[in-house]
Design an enzyme around this catalytic site. Structure first.
Site, short mmCIF file in Angstrom:
data_model
loop_
_atom_site.label_atom_id
_atom_site.label_comp_id
_atom_site.label_asym_id
_atom_site.label_seq_id
_atom_site.Cartn_x
_atom_site.Cartn_y
_atom_site.Cartn_z
N LYS A 52 0.77 -1.28 -0.12
CA LYS A 52 0.06 0.13 0.01
C LYS A 52 0.65 1.24 0.04
O LYS A 52 1.99 1.12 0.55
CB LYS A 52 -0.88 0.14 1.17
CG LYS A 52 -0.24 -0.14 2.53
CD LYS A 52 -1.15 -0.41 3.77
CE LYS A 52 -0.43 -0.44 4.98
NZ LYS A 52 -1.17 -0.92 6.23
N ARG A 78 -11.65 -0.96 13.84
CA ARG A 78 -11.71 -0.28 12.80
C ARG A 78 -12.51 -0.92 11.77
O ARG A 78 -13.62 -0.43 11.16
CB ARG A 78 -10.09 -0.15 12.43
CG ARG A 78 -9.91 0.91 11.36
CD ARG A 78 -8.23 1.21 11.11
NE ARG A 78 -7.63 0.14 10.77
CZ ARG A 78 -6.66 -0.01 10.13
NH1 ARG A 78 -5.62 1.16 10.17
NH2 ARG A 78 -6.06 -0.99 9.83
N TYR A 134 14.06 31.90 7.13
CA TYR A 134 12.84 32.71 7.33
C TYR A 134 12.89 32.84 9.07
O TYR A 134 13.25 31.95 9.74
CB TYR A 134 11.69 31.80 7.05
CG TYR A 134 11.57 31.81 5.66
CD1 TYR A 134 11.29 33.14 4.97
CD2 TYR A 134 11.37 30.66 4.98
CE1 TYR A 134 10.71 32.98 3.77
CE2 TYR A 134 11.07 30.48 3.63
CZ TYR A 134 10.80 31.81 2.97
OH TYR A 134 10.51 31.66 1.62
#
Ligand SMILES: *Cc1c(COP(=O)(O)O)cnc(C)c1O
Length: 378
Positions: A38, A136, A265
């Protein structure tokens, strides 16, 4: 034409092959190996990684989405592919077309597949997913006596397997994992007593494969470990398993700072001595954690500290003590260089997440470069 970027994800298919071979060799011969590919095999590339694993003894692959299954089929992979998770009715036709093996977690979806199997005149092979505590997906273990007969009377589907999934398999405390295994076994007993077949029972992920041999049943589902990353610091180690994926780049610019100058930054880092700063063209837009003044890169086989904040497209490291470093020098952001290593775990800490998230977090913006793709069986 190939666009090349001085920043890439390197996948060593030779290492992946070795890992799969070691996992295969560690398993009893009768236990099959399913490789979970996956999310692009956790960032490595599902087709490339899947092909290597099938060559090295994996018998099945698993994906989470139809799209992921379609990519494997389009590449000519004919092996059985399990599609994990739960489907919606709109996906039934696609699952059949791609010859994927769906997991069924509800009687509603089982009925949909049953109707499709009856309509085409050939049963659909499904794996029955049991929820033993993960909560789940899956049919509830407590209600096995009611859903078992309901499933078994459906025509047009046949169980190619029965599975469950651990909520916790890679921690020291295996109490709940053992309870889940017990619930799974109890369900299998009810299912079989009612006449259900169990060609393949499977429960383990990487953690279970490593630490719960009593829960291997007929097949284990391994994802993370095949890529050479352990699910936790406490689970069993298999000598020789190494990370297959690394993230590499080249210095794109060098800045010479005077005492008091700042970097980046927000001016989050200030030089307290004359400093040389190397700019690496990888940022949070590539999946690097958005940290400031934390973390490191490996250059010349040593750790160079990250200074200032990570930007979308670049990060900066202090190379004052690395006179040999110049534009074009290779740096490693995850992986090995010489005797040093930045493991996925280290980036997971910076990201305040898990290694899984770090691996799949490397964006497609970083090209995948494959090494040792010719690595064949031993
Ligand atoms: C992702 C997944 C696995 C693989 O887990 P790893 O820890 O990567 O080995 C196994 N089974 C299911 C159901 C999964 O979702």
């Amino acid at each position: 034409m190939e666009w090349s970027r001085p920043a890439w994800v390197e996948v060593d298919l030779g290492i992946l092959a070795t890992n799969v071979r070691l996992i295969r060799a560690d398993l009893p011969a009768a236990v099959q190996l399913l490789y979970v590919v996956k999310d692009e095999a956790y960032g490595m590339g599902a087709v490339q990684a899947g092909q290597v694993a099938l060559r090295e003894g994996a018998t099945h692959l698993a994906v989470y989405t139809l799209e992921e299954g379609a990519v494997l089929r389009a590449a000519g992979i004919r092996a059985p592919i399990l599609i994990l998770g739960e489907r919606v009715p709109e996906e039934v036709a696609g699952v059949l077309e791609l010859a994927l093996i769906p997991c069924v977690s509800s009687l509603e979806m089982a009925r949909r597949f049953s109707e499709a199997g009856v309509a085409r005149g050939r049963p659909v092979t499904v794996h029955v997913k049991i929820n033993t505590g993960m909560n789940r997906f899956g049919l509830p273990w407590r209600e096995v006596s009611s859903w078992t007969p309901a499933l078994l009377e459906l025509r047009g589907i046949e169980a190619g397997g029965v599975l469950s999934h651990f909520a916790q398999s890679d921690e020291e405390d295996k109490t709940f994992a053992r309870l889940q295994r017990q619930r799974f076994e109890d369900c299998l007993r009810v299912w079989k007593a009612a006449g259900g077949r169990v060609p393949l029972a499977h429960l383990c992920n990487s953690g279970g494969f490593l630490d719960l041999p009593e829960a291997h049943f007929d097949m284990v589902r391994v994802g993370l470990l095949a890529g050479g990353v352990y699910p936790s610091s406490v689970c069993r180690r298999i000598p020789g398993i190494q990370p297959a994926l690394s993230v590499r780049t080249r210095v794109i610019a060098i800045q010479h700072l005077e005492t008091g100058d700042t970097v980046g930054y927000g001016m989050r880092w200030r030089a307290d001595r004359p400093s040389r700063i190397a700019v690496l063209p990888v940022g949070y837009g590539d999946g690097f954690p958005r940290v400031r003044n934390q973390g490191a890169a490996l250059i010349s086989g040593r750790r160079a500290s990250l200074v200032g904040g990570v930007a979308m497209d670049a990060l900066t490291v202090d190379v004052t003590e690395f006179p040999e470093v110049g534009v074009g020098t290779e740096a490693v952001l995850m992986g090995r260089q010489g005797d040093e290593e930045i493991p996925a775990q280290e980036l997971a800490r910076l990201k305040q997440s898990v290694t899984y998230d770090v691996l799949v977090g490397w964006r497609r913006r970083l090209p995948r470069v494959y090494r040792n793709s010719e690595a064949g069986p031993a």
